[in-house]
Design an enzyme around this catalytic site. Structure first.
Site, PDB file in Angstrom:
ATOM      1  N   HIS A   1     -34.212 -24.555 -20.845  1.00  0.00           N
ATOM      2  CA  HIS A   1     -33.670 -23.660 -19.822  1.00  0.00           C
ATOM      3  C   HIS A   1     -33.842 -24.286 -18.444  1.00  0.00           C
ATOM      4  CE1 HIS A   1     -32.324 -19.827 -18.200  1.00  0.00           C
ATOM      5  NE2 HIS A   1     -33.306 -19.891 -17.308  1.00  0.00           N
TER       6      HIS A   1
ATOM      7  N   ARG B   1     -37.302   5.592 -29.967  1.00  0.00           N
ATOM      8  CA  ARG B   1     -35.875   5.360 -29.733  1.00  0.00           C
ATOM      9  C   ARG B   1     -35.758   4.089 -28.898  1.00  0.00           C
ATOM     10  NH1 ARG B   1     -33.576  10.427 -27.383  1.00  0.00           N
ATOM     11  NH2 ARG B   1     -33.739  11.235 -29.509  1.00  0.00           N
TER      12      ARG B   1
ATOM     13  N   GLU C   1     -28.980   9.662 -28.315  1.00  0.00           N
ATOM     14  CA  GLU C   1     -29.257  10.750 -29.256  1.00  0.00           C
ATOM     15  C   GLU C   1     -28.465  10.618 -30.555  1.00  0.00           C
ATOM     16  OE1 GLU C   1     -30.883  13.846 -29.293  1.00  0.00           O
ATOM     17  OE2 GLU C   1     -31.939  13.770 -27.382  1.00  0.00           O
TER      18      GLU C   1
END
Length: 660
Positions: free
Chosen positions: A104, A619, A434
């Site tokens: 990089h 989540r 959701e």
């Protein structure tokens, strides 16, 4: 040791040669076909591979299962990536027992992402470097194997720095590759707190803003000098490019963009003047500054400008329904910061967008999408991009008012989608995290993860299934009737103007607003079921930048895509969020104006939300689609977001109290 190499550009050529010199066997090289529209001033990896007699390939999608199997057949011990432009899938990264390693062009963890060579010059850095690091799923985030520093001289431009980095890369590889070949591979974890991320640069990013400091303008010239596209400005309708410049400290009181003199050619900036040494008018030849002034017809006192509004395409018209909401008002601000966007909006209030109401490119009507259908249909027809952002999106309302959630979130939005189909307009639709429901995947993938919800007698899922059904309808319209669409799924965006403390008082707000209200009023912070549920919190600025790039839709890469927009690194439980918020609250300069902390209180979800509620433990998004389609990576730490959100709400309370 057998290697498979992914390489492109001069760095790719240096890497291939260094691997050979270190005694590795190269089984195959993967590169890119040159783009005819790109200025290919750099060396050809494919030509080098052919001259060396090494098999070379340039697939459109190296991550396709066919190519993954093909790479597996080479049985590499180690994989190297030297300026290969595409992310490699985890399937490829796991093919080599010794690992996969990328070169990089910066000193990681600083300047992760695209175009670090140009960005360090844009930002006026005095040092950069090259880093060899282990490749992991997240771009540029793996453990560091080795790095080499490169000093940036004041007269360095993009090309001279490029040559320095190539030389440093060769020295670095010559030093570390033999050691790695013997199985000794250093590994130093990157400090995430020091990480910075920069996205791709486009030719239009070279537009000069003469109101910036002269050092900023000069650094832009250095950063995109030939063979890059160049920094440019306009004299009337005529574009010209500046290839080299120098800083003059005295602007002689001239307004930014004013020509101070033509021989030498000097232009005023915010705090000094830029002397244009060489430049080019239109598609002409490169000439020295005074000749450029003559070609452009410049005289002392003339004002340079931004591209004229009449120079071609009309502005892009964006229709935002729910423009006064959290996403809508922040997106409006981002769009109006660009000259080529015009925003049309509707909402039932205007408190969050009052600062835009007099803006000439902002057109607002106060109204309800369930009533003003004629206005909406007319503006869908009139505009280019439609964002239906109106929805009931607070968990307590799912159990309180499930039918209202369905009517607004599904039925009213379906009507808008059908207008988009009818008038063949592009829609950018807010799906939601959701929809993944109780998915058990470690991270939620837009294209692979199952969408799992609870039983019918748990109305908390009405929002999730309403959004999911709309996702499926939109997808079907795209497949069958050619609707241009992008679905984006926000993961717990936070920031100023999220909602209101009044909404929190009736329980109809997001989690952080409710927590702030508890601190403001001196009431206990309620931790539902102990607050162990984990979420990935995303700064609104990161989210809006991703959404803006979806609207721009460079190369139409977002068409037909579902894109998670979240920050996997900002995962925290609600309890951890509350603790961080409390710490920021105690350190805030307005802390003395509020009551003492009343402690934490564990509350059962059934008693808080009602019997129809069901929660999920975690989540976390996969953001590979966002990286690939948008060149986007979230960069703002959760603590910064929490502190800024808290400050916004505390100061709004303080203002109200003083007013009373």
């Amino acid at each position: 040791m057998k290697a498979v190499i992914f390489a492109y550009h001069d760095m790719g050529c240096q890497g291939v040669q260094a691997v050979l010199d270190a005694g590795y066997e190269i089984a195959a090289i993967f590169t890119h076909a040159d783009n005819p529209a790109e200025n290919t001033f750099f060396g050809s990896v494919s030509r080098l591979a052919a001259e060396l007699g090494i098999p070379v390939y340039a697939p459109d999608n190296v991550n396709h299962p066919i190519w993954v199997d093909r790479i597996a057949e080479f049985a590499p011990d180690i994989i190297f990536s030297f300026y290969y432009r595409n992310l490699l899938s985890e399937e490829i990264l796991h093919l080599a027992p010794a690992g996969a390693f990328n070169l990089h062009g910066s000193l990681l963890p600083a300047y992760r992402g695209r175009a670090p060579l140009n960005w360090v010059l844009v930002n006026g850095e005095s040092e950069t470097g090259v880093t060899l690091h282990r490749m992991v799923k997240r771009a540029d985030a793996g453990e560091i194997v080795a790095s080499q520093r490169v000093a940036i001289a004041q007269d360095d431009v993009a090309l001279t720095l490029h040559h320095k980095l190539c030389q440093a890369a060769r020295q670095l590889l010559n030093s570390i590759l033999p050691t790695m070949k013997c199985g000794d591979i250093p590994s130093v974890p990157q400090r995430e707190s020091d990480a910075t991320y920069y996205g791709r640069r486009r030719p239009e990013d070279g537009l000069i803003d003469w109101h910036k400091p002269v050092s900023t303008v000069h650094n832009l010239v250095r950063a995109v000098a030939a063979p890059w596209p160049g920094a440019f400005s306009y004299n009337g309708s005529q574009k010209f490019t500046i290839w080299s410049s120098r800083i003059c400290p005295d602007a002689q009181g001239a307004l930014p963009g004013s020509v101070i003199s033509v021989s030498p050619l000097r232009v005023a900036c915010a705090d000094g003047a830029l002397e244009i040494i060489t430049g080019q008018a239109g598609d002409g030849i490169t000439v020295q500054g005074s000749q450029l002034a003559q070609t452009l017809g410049l005289v002392a006192g003339a004002r340079l400008n931004r591209p004229p509004a009449t120079s071609g395409k009309r502005r892009i018209r964006v229709l935002i329904l729910g423009v006064n909401g959290f996403i809508g008002n922040h997106l409006t601000e981002r769009l109006l910061n660009e000259e080529n966007y015009e925003v049309y909006g509707m909402d039932i209030g205007s408190n969050a967008i009052s600062r835009f109401l007099l803006h000439p490119r902002f057109h607002f009507v106060e109204g309800d999408i369930s009533i003003h259908s004629e206005w909406i249909e007319y503006h869908v027809k009139k505009c280019d991009v439609v964002l239906p952002l109106v929805a009931i999106a607070t968990p307590i309302e799912y159990t309180r008012n499930p039918l209202r959630v369905f009517e607004l979130d599904f039925e009213e939005n379906l009507r808008i989608i059908r207008y988009c189909v009818k008038y063949r307009k592009r829609v950018v639709f807010p799906s939601t995290s959701e929809v993944y429901g109780m998915c058990t995947d470690a991270s939620f993938d837009e294209d692979k993860s199952n969408l799992i919800v609870g039983p019918v007698n748990k109305p908390r899922w009405i929002y999730s299934v309403s959004k999911q059904l709309l996702d499926r309808v939109i997808w079907a319209y795209g497949e069958k009737e050619g609707l241009r669409f992008t679905l984006f799924r926000p993961f717990n965006w936070m920031g100023p103007r999220l909602d209101s403390l009044n909404a929190a008082r009736i329980g109809s707000s997001r989690a952080i607003t409710q927590l702030i209200l508890n601190l403001v009023e001196g009431t206990p912070i309620k931790l539902i079921d102990g607050g162990q549920q984990k979420r990935c919190f995303t700064d609104i600025r990161d989210g809006i930048e991703a959404l803006f790039r979806i609207i721009v839709n460079e190369g139409d890469r977002c068409d037909g895509k579902i894109i998670n927009i979240g920050n996997p690194d900002n995962e925290a439980s609600i309890q951890e969020l509350a603790t961080l918020l409390l710490d920021s609250f105690d350190k805030h300069p307005l802390r003395c104006h509020f009551p003492p902390f009343a402690g934490f209180q564990v509350v059962e979800s059934r008693s808080y939300y009602g019997k129809g509620y069901q929660d999920v433990a975690h989540r976390k998004p996969s953001i590979d689609n966002a990286r690939r389609c948008l060149g986007w990576e979230p960069s703002i730490a959760m603590r910064d977001t929490v502190e800024e959100t808290l400050d916004f709400f505390l100061r709004s309370v303080d203002v109200a109290e003083r007013a009373s």
